[in-house]
Design a protein around this motif. Structure first.
Motif, PDB file in Angstrom:
ATOM      1  N   PHE A  33       8.348  -5.699  -6.133  1.00  0.00           N
ATOM      2  CA  PHE A  33      10.185  -6.264  -6.592  1.00  0.00           C
ATOM      3  C   PHE A  33      10.767  -6.019  -7.450  1.00  0.00           C
ATOM      4  O   PHE A  33      11.182  -5.316  -7.136  1.00  0.00           O
ATOM      5  N   ASN A  34      10.112  -6.146  -8.746  1.00  0.00           N
ATOM      6  CA  ASN A  34      10.576  -6.060  -9.747  1.00  0.00           C
ATOM      7  C   ASN A  34      10.233  -4.457 -10.849  1.00  0.00           C
ATOM      8  O   ASN A  34      11.047  -4.286 -11.082  1.00  0.00           O
ATOM      9  N   THR A  35       8.995  -4.146 -10.386  1.00  0.00           N
ATOM     10  CA  THR A  35       9.197  -2.832 -10.885  1.00  0.00           C
ATOM     11  C   THR A  35       9.112  -1.343  -9.894  1.00  0.00           C
ATOM     12  O   THR A  35      10.211  -0.523 -10.297  1.00  0.00           O
ATOM     13  N   TYR A  36       8.880  -1.231  -8.968  1.00  0.00           N
ATOM     14  CA  TYR A  36       8.498  -0.314  -7.725  1.00  0.00           C
ATOM     15  C   TYR A  36      10.253  -0.528  -6.849  1.00  0.00           C
ATOM     16  O   TYR A  36      10.320   0.315  -6.449  1.00  0.00           O
ATOM     17  N   ILE A  70      -7.593  -1.953  -6.021  1.00  0.00           N
ATOM     18  CA  ILE A  70      -7.713  -2.505  -4.890  1.00  0.00           C
ATOM     19  C   ILE A  70      -6.550  -1.465  -3.563  1.00  0.00           C
ATOM     20  O   ILE A  70      -7.108  -1.823  -2.715  1.00  0.00           O
ATOM     21  N   TYR A  71      -5.805  -0.986  -3.974  1.00  0.00           N
ATOM     22  CA  TYR A  71      -4.216  -0.551  -3.239  1.00  0.00           C
ATOM     23  C   TYR A  71      -4.333   0.815  -3.786  1.00  0.00           C
ATOM     24  O   TYR A  71      -3.895   1.869  -3.320  1.00  0.00           O
ATOM     25  N   GLY A 125       0.686  -1.275  -0.052  1.00  0.00           N
ATOM     26  CA  GLY A 125       0.091  -0.012  -0.107  1.00  0.00           C
ATOM     27  C   GLY A 125       1.063   1.238  -0.062  1.00  0.00           C
ATOM     28  O   GLY A 125       0.240   2.095  -1.200  1.00  0.00           O
ATOM     29  N   THR A 126       2.013   0.905   0.655  1.00  0.00           N
ATOM     30  CA  THR A 126       2.523   2.877   1.071  1.00  0.00           C
ATOM     31  C   THR A 126       3.320   3.185  -0.254  1.00  0.00           C
ATOM     32  O   THR A 126       3.177   4.123  -1.248  1.00  0.00           O
ATOM     33  N   LYS A 127       4.276   1.584  -1.768  1.00  0.00           N
ATOM     34  CA  LYS A 127       4.303   1.388  -2.224  1.00  0.00           C
ATOM     35  C   LYS A 127       3.325   2.092  -3.222  1.00  0.00           C
ATOM     36  O   LYS A 127       4.058   3.182  -4.312  1.00  0.00           O
ATOM     37  N   VAL A 128       2.689   1.799  -3.372  1.00  0.00           N
ATOM     38  CA  VAL A 128       1.572   1.865  -4.525  1.00  0.00           C
ATOM     39  C   VAL A 128       1.384   3.896  -4.720  1.00  0.00           C
ATOM     40  O   VAL A 128       0.674   4.110  -5.412  1.00  0.00           O
TER      41      VAL A 128
END
Length: 715
Positions: free
Chosen positions: A595-598, A458-459, A435-438
């Protein structure tokens, strides 16, 4: 005579002695041994049936299927890998804390998912499971103890066969006159065409009292109420329309035993062989080792593992003219494209009454949600034209579907009411990281393809509003967490932002909920809330639970039908009351994107030891070991909460009785109209309700509790 013309027959499958390429030994003993292998016998039977009908389903005796499953060896390393990988996914289950110590009023036993999973792991380590099926059966049984239709674990080997009591047939529970306690009958017997044949109730099943036997078996179901569990064992027209014939008739992965025996009240006893069906190709299988290699693969994308686990059963009723989907129902005034929802008019003494029947909120097909919404609108228009004054809303066997279709039907029926509900989400480290990252990447003034994928999802906090209808300013304001119950951590309460057009259309198959955004101008209500009643068998869950909860809070009454053969109340909603399901596949995909993008390199190192890191590393294996690459395993993501409940008790654990309860009768088994008429009598004409099923509230409390016109309990 009970069980007319259905005696036990032997359908043992004879295997041909043939040499498989993977087994080069040509000695007579080796050939004989392979011919005796139960999985080889299934494979030989499959080959013969496939030659006649390549589409299947294919059938063998339940006993042979079970022998095949129990011949599949367990691989300890794989087993530990599977068990260890489940814990991180299970932490997404919103009720996992409450299940260990359920609140008062919850009618089923507690369960400690993580604690019991550790015990299963210990047994694997000690080599106490004799075969792969035994392990998977234990894991599946543990998952079922949640009695949560959103918490599922369809594992590969255990999902190959559906066990069927099809020769005994579906069962029904019916009252002789609508007032006497119901008895159990074979559906086949009630439909016998021999005029000289008198159906006899089933007194015992496998030597045990029939009601008690069914009650115990019903606990293998996934609803959270004893009456709903009991009802789910039986045939009904809406259940057939949904592709099933009741929990007695068929179960996936749960062995039924080789046969079932009925003892009838007229003194006769009949034994019926149980069968197993499957649709997966049983090719290149000589024994249990080959079965494991084929069906327990760690590879994603296997064709036979990506198939939908559902299958069409042989029809019980003769097809009627008109809609294929709703063929057991009467002819409809209005019907959606795929039959998910339809409207009917009653006649005679109830000519002022209409019926809106929705046995699912799925919105099937590419434009199914739009067609569902349009069908409800069209039917209400027809009701107004025809001068209908009363409405029965039939949600029997409705297990849910698209979330916003529930809100939309509520708003079309009661356009002057706003949804009075709320949800929260279990607070855990994985959710906080995601949630924090999105939230950060959606608010960094950049727009990437990955951002567009997450926006209005949803996030994304833009999908929600707080309890005052305002947006959350940041992730922390939404996430909290706040402490509820016995120290459990949850997000703050929230609601869907139904004015967010993009979020609505993305998550609902293209609709905007009536009364919002570009559908703000909806027609005036056709029926007063006092003149509507919801008819339910208690199995209503998920989106159906959301819809019914909204209607109940607005003051619309409910009638329950069936349940255990006893007087007293039953719940209107006995299915899952959770507010959204999340598949393992979706969880893994989100973890992978993060993991892969953010994630930065430092964040990847920091998160490596977390549950999210565990899912990222091992998730592909867990997905491969479940049906449809992770779609067959899921959790309940968010709890439905009463906004007035300061304790934040999930509605999953809150008992709320229907306002009235009635019994099924024989006439209702094959025709919905007698059931609808009985509901209309009880709701609108002071008709019969089962003794003790109608809340006896003081007159001053009736309006607040939605009892605008009390039901009668008199004869």
């Amino acid at each position: 005579m009970g069980g007319l013309g259905r005696v036990l027959t032997s359908l043992s499958v004879l295997a041909a002695a043939s040499v498989g390429l993977a087994h080069p030994s040509s000695s007579p003993n080796a050939l004989e041994k392979r011919a005796d292998e139960p999985c080889k016998q299934v494979a030989d039977s499959y080959e013969k049936q496939f030659a006649k009908d390549p589409d299947g389903p294919f059938f063998v005796s339940a006993e042979l299927a079970h022998e095949c499953l129990t011949s599949v060896p367990i691989n300890k390393g794989d087993a530990l890998r599977l068990v260890d990988g489940l814990t991180s996914f299970w932490k997404w289950q919103s009720t996992i804390d409450f299940l260990k110590d359920p609140p008062p009023g919850y009618l089923l036993p507690e369960t400690d998912l993580v604690g019991e999973l550790k015990k299963i792991r210990e047994k694997v380590t000690k080599g106490e499971y004799g075969n792969e099926y035994e392990l998977q059966a234990a894991l599946s049984a543990l998952a079922r103890t949640t009695h949560d239709g959103h918490f599922g674990l369809q594992l590969d080997a255990a999902s190959v066969f559906k066990f069927r009591r099809s020769r005994a047939g579906p069962l029904v529970s019916v009252s002789e006159d609508g007032k006497a306690l119901p008895k159990i009958y074979s559906f086949y017997d009630l439909n016998a065409t021999d005029a000289q044949f008198t159906p006899s109730p089933i007194k015992k099943i496998d030597g045990k009292d029939a009601v008690e036997w069914l009650r115990e078996k019903s606990l293998e179901g996934n609803t959270q109420d004893p009456d709903a569990l009991y009802n789910d064992m039986f045939y009904s027209i809406p259940t057939e329309a949904n592709g099933g014939f009741g929990g007695f008739y068929t179960q996936t992965g749960v062995y039924t035993g080789p046969s079932v025996t009925f003892t009838f009240e007229n003194g006769t006893t009949t034994e019926y062989e149980n069968r197993a069906s499957f649709k997966f190709p049983f090719t290149e299988i000589e024994d249990g080792k080959d079965f494991y290699k084929k069906f327990c693969s760690e590879e994603l994308g296997k064709g036979y593992k990506k198939r939908d686990d559902s299958m069409e059963a042989a029809p019980v009723l003769e097809p009627r003219a008109g809609s294929k989907k709703r063929r057991p129902f009467p002819d409809a005034v209005v019907e959606s494209k795929n039959g998910d929802v339809a409207g009917y008019f009653l006649d005679g003494d109830h000519g002022d009454t209409a019926v809106l029947s929705a046995y699912t909120f799925e919105g099937s097909g590419n434009d199914g949600s739009i067609k569902f919404q349009e069908a409800v609108t069209e039917f209400l228009t027809e009701c107004k034209k025809a001068g209908k004054k009363k409405l029965i809303i039939d949600i029997i066997s409705n297990g849910g579907g698209t979330i916003l279709l529930g809100y939309d039907m509520f708003k079309q029926l009661l356009p002057d009411h706003e949804p009075n509900d709320a949800f929260n989400i279990r607070a855990h480290e994985q959710l906080d990281i995601i949630g924090t990252k999105v939230h950060d990447i959606l608010n960094d003034n950049k727009e990437t393809a990955a951002d567009r994928e997450e926006r209005d999802g949803i996030y994304d906090l833009d999908s929600y509003v707080n309890m005052k209808g305002k947006k959350f300013k940041d992730w922390d304001e939404f996430y909290g967490p706040e402490t509820v119950g016995n120290g459990y951590k949850f997000s703050h309460l929230a609601r869907w932002d139904l004015n967010n057009k993009e979020s609505s259309e993305r998550g609902s198959g293209g609709i905007v909920v009536s009364g919002y955004h570009d559908r703000v101008n909806v027609p005036e209500k056709v029926f007063e809330k006092d003149d509507m009643v919801i008819l339910t068998d208690g199995t209503c869950g998920s989106t159906c639970a959301i819809f019914t909860n909204l209607m109940q809070k607005a003051g619309v009454r409910t009638i329950g039908v069936g349940g255990r053969p006893r007087e007293g109340p039953m719940q209107a909603v006995g299915g899952v009351k959770g507010a959204q399901v999340l598949t393992y596949q979706r969880i893994f995909q989100t973890a992978s994107v993060v993991f892969n993008t953010y994630a930065s390199d430092q964040e990847k190192r920091e998160w490596a030891g977390t549950d999210l890191g565990e899912i990222y590393r091992t998730g592909k294996y867990i997905l491969a070991r479940t049906v449809q690459d992770g779609k067959g395993a899921r959790v309940n993501y968010r709890n439905a909460i009463d906004p007035k409940d300061d304790k934040r008790t999930p509605l999953q654990f809150v008992y709320e009785a229907a306002n009235c309860r009635i019994w099924m009768t024989r006439h209702m088994v094959k025709d919905m109209k007698p059931l609808w008429i009985a509901a209309a009598e009880a709701a609108f004409k002071g008709g019969y309700c089962i003794s003790g099923s109608t809340p006896d509230l003081p007159r001053d409390d009736r309006k607040e509790n939605g009892l605008f016109r009390p039901f009668s309990t008199s004869f």
